[in-house]
Design a protein around this motif. Structure first.
Motif: not given
Length: 370
Positions: A163-166, A171-174, A201-202, A233-234
């Motif tokens: 999550l930190t890296a994203m 928030d809502g990523g895949q 969260k994802v 989309n990843i």
């Protein structure tokens, strides 16, 4: 999955097979001839059998094996040099285990390839009066002691790191989840810990349980995820260990994905640490293996001598077959490019020279690895 949830024959004909597969017994304390008496313990002839699920360049071959050998020597100065059997094949490991029973060792340290498959062998050892210490993975059957790292914490560290890296995409990523083998109770433990952080969260676009933890299977699964979801989309990949993380990165490179989405890992493999420096992997989970091997050997020697292990254990865990197993659960550390020096290098796991190949020199400089 909690500590106890979902965790997943003495015939001489196995002896020749096991020896051919590389079975060697760890000679034991004192000046005995190395032959145990099957649970007799004590005296000056304590024979310890050690079985690991990998050798060579694997984490078990690089770190666990020499640390086990060293601790055995410390606790038993007159013992011959430790020799440890290692195989990734569950059938071979079962044969090796049964050969140890036939030989009549006093105690066995078992890091099971397939914890469920080993149940009949553990039961046979119990009938023969041979205690078994489960190491890293909780095998089924009447285990006498267990040492591992807290799997839920490992999963949480991976989830939090991802999550930190994203960043904003947290928030809502895949993401894609590349979990371990369903036959390994730790895999479900890691997965549960990660999901506790990631759920809500994802979006989990694809989730795979990787047969036998094999990188080639992870590569195939990741290739399938890219085809199904679209590389664009990843936004991240939760990989349960470093070997699979390498396969994930290779699949993304093969699909010409640049830059790679953040990828997690576990075990602090040298190749993974280099990927982190390069930017092809975001983090790994470092397990201070010496603490685990020390506790395991202490348990094994105590049990082999007929002593209790309550003073060594920090608590108890349950398996599907056995309740209240004395256990030691150890903490882990999240490692990213920013703290490699303060963790892996400081602890003596690797030197800067081992990590920083000529191709990585500039990246190492940026990371402060000089």
């Amino acid at each position: 999955m909690g500590l106890g949830a979902g965790l997943p024959a003495m015939k001489r004909r196995f002896l020749a097979v096991a020896v051919a597969a590389g079975l060697i017994l760890v000679g034991a304390c004192g000046g005995g001839d190395g032959g145990g008496s099957g649970g007799g313990g004590g005296g000056d002839s304590l024979t310890v059998g050690v079985l690991l699920p990998g050798g060579g360049a694997s984490r078990f071959g690089q770190f666990d094996k020499p640390l086990i050998e060293k601790k055995l020597k410390e606790l038993c100065a007159d013992c011959p040099a430790a020799n440890v059997a290692a195989t990734p094949d569950p059938a071979v490991q079962q044969q090796q285990f049964e050969a140890m029973i036939t030989r009549g060792v006093d105690v066995i340290i078992l890091a099971a390839v397939d914890p469920q498959l080993m149940r009949p062998s553990v039961e046979a050892a119990h009938r023969a009066g041979i205690p078994v210490v489960a190491y890293d993975r909780l095998a089924q059957g009447p285990i006498s002691g267990y040492v591992t790292f807290d799997g839920a914490e490992v999963g949480r560290l991976q989830g939090e790191g991802l999550l930190t890296a994203m960043g904003s995409k947290a928030d809502g990523g895949q993401i894609v989840m590349m979990n371990g083998a369903t036959t390994d109770p730790n895999a479900g433990w890691f997965k549960e810990g990660a999901l506790a952080v990631l759920k809500g969260k994802v979006t989990i676009g694809k989730s795979y349980d990787t047969v036998n933890w094999r990188p080639e299977n992870a590569y195939t699964n990741m290739t399938g995820a890219i085809a199904a979801l679209g590389a664009e989309n990843i936004d991240g990949v939760l990989s349960a260990n470093d070997a699979m993380a390498g396969a994930v990165a290779s699949a993304l490179h093969a699909a010409k994905v640049r830059p790679l989405p953040p990828i997690t890992g576990q075990d602090a493999d040298l190749t993974a640490v280099r990927r982190i420096v390069k930017g092809d992997q975001y983090m790994t989970v470092y397990k201070p293996f010496k603490r685990a091997t020390d506790a395991t050997v202490e348990m094994a020697v105590a049990l082999g001598r007929g002593e209790e292990v309550g003073a060594i254990a920090t608590g108890n865990v349950d398996s599907p077959t056995t309740k209240d197993i004395p256990a030691v659960l150890l903490p882990s550390v999240s490692v990213t490019v920013g703290n490699i020096g303060d963790t892996l290098v400081k602890d003596g796991m690797y030197t800067v020279e081992q990590i920083c190949t000529p191709a990585l020199r500039s990246a190492c400089d940026r990371a402060g690895l000089t």
